[in-house]
Write a protein that holds these residues in place. Structure first.
Motif, short mmCIF file in Angstrom:
data_model
loop_
_atom_site.label_atom_id
_atom_site.label_comp_id
_atom_site.label_asym_id
_atom_site.label_seq_id
_atom_site.Cartn_x
_atom_site.Cartn_y
_atom_site.Cartn_z
N LEU A 51 -7.01 -28.94 48.56
CA LEU A 51 -6.61 -27.56 48.12
C LEU A 51 -6.51 -26.70 46.91
O LEU A 51 -6.81 -25.97 45.64
CB LEU A 51 -5.82 -26.58 48.95
CG LEU A 51 -5.56 -25.58 49.40
CD1 LEU A 51 -7.38 -25.03 49.64
CD2 LEU A 51 -4.86 -25.17 50.40
N ASP A 52 -5.05 -27.51 45.64
CA ASP A 52 -4.74 -26.50 45.18
C ASP A 52 -6.05 -26.93 43.60
O ASP A 52 -5.64 -26.52 42.79
CB ASP A 52 -3.77 -28.15 44.40
CG ASP A 52 -2.57 -27.39 45.05
OD1 ASP A 52 -2.44 -26.51 45.96
OD2 ASP A 52 -1.38 -28.24 45.41
N GLN A 53 -6.79 -28.13 43.92
CA GLN A 53 -7.91 -28.58 42.82
C GLN A 53 -8.89 -27.45 43.51
O GLN A 53 -9.61 -26.52 41.95
CB GLN A 53 -8.45 -29.76 42.83
CG GLN A 53 -7.94 -31.00 42.65
CD GLN A 53 -8.10 -32.17 42.86
OE1 GLN A 53 -8.00 -32.32 43.80
NE2 GLN A 53 -8.34 -32.81 42.14
N GLU A 54 -8.93 -26.85 44.35
CA GLU A 54 -10.34 -26.23 44.57
C GLU A 54 -9.44 -24.67 44.18
O GLU A 54 -10.73 -23.76 43.55
CB GLU A 54 -10.45 -26.26 46.02
CG GLU A 54 -11.17 -27.46 46.76
CD GLU A 54 -10.90 -27.50 47.58
OE1 GLU A 54 -11.22 -26.21 48.76
OE2 GLU A 54 -11.89 -28.88 48.41
N VAL A 55 -8.64 -24.70 44.60
CA VAL A 55 -7.95 -23.28 43.53
C VAL A 55 -8.18 -22.82 42.34
O VAL A 55 -8.58 -21.61 41.64
CB VAL A 55 -6.88 -22.64 44.10
CG1 VAL A 55 -6.25 -21.88 43.35
CG2 VAL A 55 -6.41 -23.15 45.79
N VAL A 56 -7.52 -24.19 41.47
CA VAL A 56 -7.54 -23.68 39.96
C VAL A 56 -9.53 -23.90 39.70
O VAL A 56 -9.44 -23.05 38.51
CB VAL A 56 -7.18 -25.40 39.52
CG1 VAL A 56 -7.53 -25.30 37.99
CG2 VAL A 56 -5.79 -25.10 39.41
N ILE A 57 -10.05 -24.94 40.54
CA ILE A 57 -11.86 -24.33 40.09
C ILE A 57 -11.87 -22.91 40.38
O ILE A 57 -12.67 -22.68 39.13
CB ILE A 57 -12.55 -24.98 41.12
CG1 ILE A 57 -11.97 -26.69 40.33
CG2 ILE A 57 -14.12 -24.74 40.76
CD1 ILE A 57 -13.19 -28.11 41.30
#
Length: 306
Positions: A51-57
């Motif tokens: 989830l954190d990676q998707e938010v950064v993307i």
């Protein structure tokens, strides 16, 4: 969405549960190298970990829509988003971003390195070597470009050239078991008896901080498969991402061993298991895919007429 070769996509985007059913079907007979402990197949990692990676993307995508930005900054944002896409297994999207980054900043060695990896996974060895040569032209000390170019030579059966690159990579960290293993895979193609002796010699310098040191010890018959499995349970918590990484590495190197022993079907099943935990950015995940593609080509290739 996927523009990679169709056969590559069939592995990358195969639905997770379908993949599990497919593997279960392949291993209806317990593998002699693994026994029947199904607990080794999966880790307990959760989808929320991405989830954190998707938010950064999402945030990077918003930033890239801004018009007022220097070429260098825009290249950096494309590159960072590409790295995140890569870690999520979205390799088509990451390749697009790395290509954009290079157009904006032609001397970005890291982006060339990623593009070379994708070419290698597709089996385009010459293109991969060109990318890694470009990396080393830009940065002659780029360690992983030597490793990746060595892999390109190895998979295209140019073992002498691969040896030079693998040795260069190994000599930077002689205590790293993964560098030792790839040297061994290459050297066994040229001189099996010497390769085993060199593996034994190099193993004395390996660090216990790496999980792969246990795999080397297993290769050398210093520990049994049962002990390897017990050490795995002690090394990482089953609910951690590290456990998924350990599984990915272990299944891959067991598969390579079985392939060297000409146990092709066991190797195929183990390569598939190396991909199940979806550690997309690991060498072992990427090249389990390549090994499967190569094995499928061997299977369907028509025999030449006498």
């Amino acid at each position: 969405m996927c523009q990679l070769q169709k056969r590559v996509c069939s592995f990358l985007y195969f639905p997770f549960f379908s993949l599990w059913l497919f593997i279960a079907g392949c291993s209806s007979s317990p593998l002699s190298v693994l026994g029947t402990d199904s607990q080794l197949i999966f880790s307990d990692t959760k989808p929320q970990e991405h989830l954190d990676q998707e938010v950064v993307i999402a945030k990077l995508s918003q930033v890239l829509q801004l018009e007022k930005m220097t070429r260098e900054d825009r290249a950096a944002f494309y590159f960072e988003r590409g790295v995140l896409y890569d870690s999520l297994g979205l390799w088509t999207l990451s390749r697009f971003d790395f290509s954009q980054a290079i157009q904006l900043k032609p001397k970005m060695a890291d982006a060339y390195n990623y593009l070379g990896i994708y070419a290698l996974i597709e089996g385009d060895y010459d293109a991969a070597i060109d990318y890694f040569n470009a990396v080393l032209t830009l940065d002659p000390h780029y360690s992983y470009a030597f490793f990746n170019r060595g892999l390109s030579f190895y998979y295209s059966n140019r073992y002498t050239e691969a040896e030079d690159d693998f040795l260069t990579f190994y000599q930077e960290e002689t205590d790293n078991p993964y560098r030792v293993l790839w040297l061994y895979f290459n050297e066994i193609k040229q001189n099996p008896n010497q390769a085993l002796a060199l593996l034994k010699q190099r193993s004395s310098k390996l660090s216990n901080q790496y999980w792969g040191t246990n795999i080397v010890q297993y290769y050398l018959d210093e520990i049994s498969l049962t002990e390897l499995r017990e050490r795995m349970k002690q090394y990482a918590n089953k609910s951690s991402s590290q456990y998924a990484e350990v599984l990915t590495e272990t299944y891959f190197y067991l598969a390579k061993q079985q392939l060297m022993l000409h146990n092709k079907q066991d190797a195929i099943t183990l390569f598939k298991l190396a991909m199940v935990n979806q550690v997309y950015s690991f060498v072992e995940y990427r090249f389990a895919l390549l090994e499967l593609l190569r094995l499928s080509e061997t299977k369907v290739r028509p025999q030449s007429q006498p």
